[in-house]
Design a protein around this motif. Sequence first.
Motif, PDB file in Angstrom:
ATOM      1  N   GLN A  36      -3.150  44.490 -36.390  1.00 18.76           N
ATOM      2  CA  GLN A  36      -2.846  43.059 -36.374  1.00 18.76           C
ATOM      3  C   GLN A  36      -2.269  42.632 -35.028  1.00 18.76           C
ATOM      4  O   GLN A  36      -2.620  41.580 -34.506  1.00 18.76           O
ATOM      5  CB  GLN A  36      -1.880  42.699 -37.504  1.00 18.76           C
ATOM      6  CG  GLN A  36      -2.513  42.755 -38.877  1.00 18.76           C
ATOM      7  CD  GLN A  36      -1.487  42.650 -39.985  1.00 18.76           C
ATOM      8  OE1 GLN A  36      -0.359  43.121 -39.845  1.00 18.76           O
ATOM      9  NE2 GLN A  36      -1.869  42.047 -41.088  1.00 18.76           N
ATOM     10  N   GLN A  39      -5.136  42.645 -32.630  1.00 18.02           N
ATOM     11  CA  GLN A  39      -5.977  41.471 -32.876  1.00 18.02           C
ATOM     12  C   GLN A  39      -5.351  40.221 -32.271  1.00 18.02           C
ATOM     13  O   GLN A  39      -6.035  39.420 -31.634  1.00 18.02           O
ATOM     14  CB  GLN A  39      -6.182  41.255 -34.386  1.00 18.02           C
ATOM     15  CG  GLN A  39      -7.114  42.226 -35.023  1.00 18.02           C
ATOM     16  CD  GLN A  39      -7.196  42.023 -36.532  1.00 18.02           C
ATOM     17  OE1 GLN A  39      -6.299  41.422 -37.157  1.00 18.02           O
ATOM     18  NE2 GLN A  39      -8.255  42.521 -37.135  1.00 18.02           N
ATOM     19  N   PHE A  40      -4.053  40.059 -32.469  1.00 17.29           N
ATOM     20  CA  PHE A  40      -3.355  38.896 -31.924  1.00 17.29           C
ATOM     21  C   PHE A  40      -3.446  38.874 -30.401  1.00 17.29           C
ATOM     22  O   PHE A  40      -3.759  37.844 -29.807  1.00 17.29           O
ATOM     23  CB  PHE A  40      -1.891  38.885 -32.378  1.00 17.29           C
ATOM     24  CG  PHE A  40      -1.083  37.796 -31.733  1.00 17.29           C
ATOM     25  CD1 PHE A  40      -1.244  36.479 -32.121  1.00 17.29           C
ATOM     26  CD2 PHE A  40      -0.179  38.083 -30.722  1.00 17.29           C
ATOM     27  CE1 PHE A  40      -0.516  35.460 -31.522  1.00 17.29           C
ATOM     28  CE2 PHE A  40       0.559  37.080 -30.118  1.00 17.29           C
ATOM     29  CZ  PHE A  40       0.389  35.759 -30.524  1.00 17.29           C
ATOM     30  N   ARG A  41      -3.171  40.016 -29.769  1.00 14.08           N
ATOM     31  CA  ARG A  41      -3.235  40.087 -28.306  1.00 14.08           C
ATOM     32  C   ARG A  41      -4.641  39.758 -27.813  1.00 14.08           C
ATOM     33  O   ARG A  41      -4.808  39.036 -26.842  1.00 14.08           O
ATOM     34  CB  ARG A  41      -2.803  41.471 -27.818  1.00 14.08           C
ATOM     35  CG  ARG A  41      -1.324  41.720 -27.989  1.00 14.08           C
ATOM     36  CD  ARG A  41      -0.819  43.091 -27.523  1.00 14.08           C
ATOM     37  NE  ARG A  41      -1.667  43.842 -26.650  1.00 14.08           N
ATOM     38  CZ  ARG A  41      -2.111  45.090 -26.890  1.00 14.08           C
ATOM     39  NH1 ARG A  41      -1.773  45.694 -28.008  1.00 14.08           N
ATOM     40  NH2 ARG A  41      -2.863  45.711 -26.035  1.00 14.08           N
ATOM     41  N   ARG A 104      -6.677  31.049 -36.785  1.00 13.15           N
ATOM     42  CA  ARG A 104      -5.878  32.231 -37.148  1.00 13.15           C
ATOM     43  C   ARG A 104      -4.772  32.454 -36.119  1.00 13.15           C
ATOM     44  O   ARG A 104      -3.634  32.749 -36.462  1.00 13.15           O
ATOM     45  CB  ARG A 104      -6.767  33.457 -37.238  1.00 13.15           C
ATOM     46  CG  ARG A 104      -6.037  34.786 -37.402  1.00 13.15           C
ATOM     47  CD  ARG A 104      -5.430  35.001 -38.773  1.00 13.15           C
ATOM     48  NE  ARG A 104      -6.421  35.010 -39.818  1.00 13.15           N
ATOM     49  CZ  ARG A 104      -7.158  36.054 -40.169  1.00 13.15           C
ATOM     50  NH1 ARG A 104      -7.000  37.207 -39.559  1.00 13.15           N
ATOM     51  NH2 ARG A 104      -8.038  35.946 -41.134  1.00 13.15           N
ATOM     52  N   LEU A 105      -5.135  32.314 -34.846  1.00 11.24           N
ATOM     53  CA  LEU A 105      -4.166  32.491 -33.776  1.00 11.24           C
ATOM     54  C   LEU A 105      -3.016  31.498 -33.938  1.00 11.24           C
ATOM     55  O   LEU A 105      -1.847  31.866 -33.784  1.00 11.24           O
ATOM     56  CB  LEU A 105      -4.846  32.328 -32.418  1.00 11.24           C
ATOM     57  CG  LEU A 105      -4.001  32.606 -31.193  1.00 11.24           C
ATOM     58  CD1 LEU A 105      -3.509  34.040 -31.177  1.00 11.24           C
ATOM     59  CD2 LEU A 105      -4.806  32.317 -29.935  1.00 11.24           C
ATOM     60  N   VAL A 108      -0.699  32.665 -36.714  1.00 12.96           N
ATOM     61  CA  VAL A 108       0.149  33.778 -36.278  1.00 12.96           C
ATOM     62  C   VAL A 108       1.231  33.277 -35.328  1.00 12.96           C
ATOM     63  O   VAL A 108       2.392  33.673 -35.430  1.00 12.96           O
ATOM     64  CB  VAL A 108      -0.697  34.896 -35.622  1.00 12.96           C
ATOM     65  CG1 VAL A 108       0.188  35.976 -35.025  1.00 12.96           C
ATOM     66  CG2 VAL A 108      -1.653  35.501 -36.642  1.00 12.96           C
ATOM     67  N   LYS A 109       0.856  32.393 -34.402  1.00 11.98           N
ATOM     68  CA  LYS A 109       1.853  31.823 -33.483  1.00 11.98           C
ATOM     69  C   LYS A 109       2.951  31.106 -34.256  1.00 11.98           C
ATOM     70  O   LYS A 109       4.129  31.239 -33.942  1.00 11.98           O
ATOM     71  CB  LYS A 109       1.191  30.829 -32.516  1.00 11.98           C
ATOM     72  CG  LYS A 109       0.499  31.451 -31.353  1.00 11.98           C
ATOM     73  CD  LYS A 109      -0.036  30.321 -30.474  1.00 11.98           C
ATOM     74  CE  LYS A 109      -0.735  30.791 -29.247  1.00 11.98           C
ATOM     75  NZ  LYS A 109      -1.239  29.665 -28.445  1.00 11.98           N
TER      76      LYS A 109
END
Length: 146
Positions: A36, A39-41, A104-105, A108-109
């Motif tokens: 995860q 994926q975020f990075r 999605r980003l 998460v942010k």
Amino acid sequence: MEATIEEQAVDTLLRLMEFYHDKLLKAEKQAFTGIQAAQFRLLFLLTSVPMISMSALGNMLYISKPYMTTLIDSLIAEELVERHPDNHDRRVINISITEKGLERLNVVKSAIQKQLRSVLSDLEESDLKDLCSTGERLVSIVSKIQ
């Protein structure tokens, strides 16, 4: 023997990395798995470039080719990124973020921002002001690193 200014700077950056890892990635309510976080990075990086090769992404994120393929496959399965053949070299596969990936980003942010607010909630206003000014200065300095 006293540490050089360079050694002190390295120690400071390491302490910041430890804080980031302990307070954000390992926090009880906001625990990220390794994939995860990767994926975020990757999604975050794709917001600054419209399209980039898998090899370049792997190099920028320090991810091996086999793991990069696994990571991209997982993101494609969730429709967060797309593969595109390269017009100049058919051996090259380019990657771009999708609208769903951007959404999605942002989720998460928002979760990270919420976690940060919680982490910072016990600080005094003067500490928060110092953090803002010092943080801006730190970002200015580290952005000079090649």
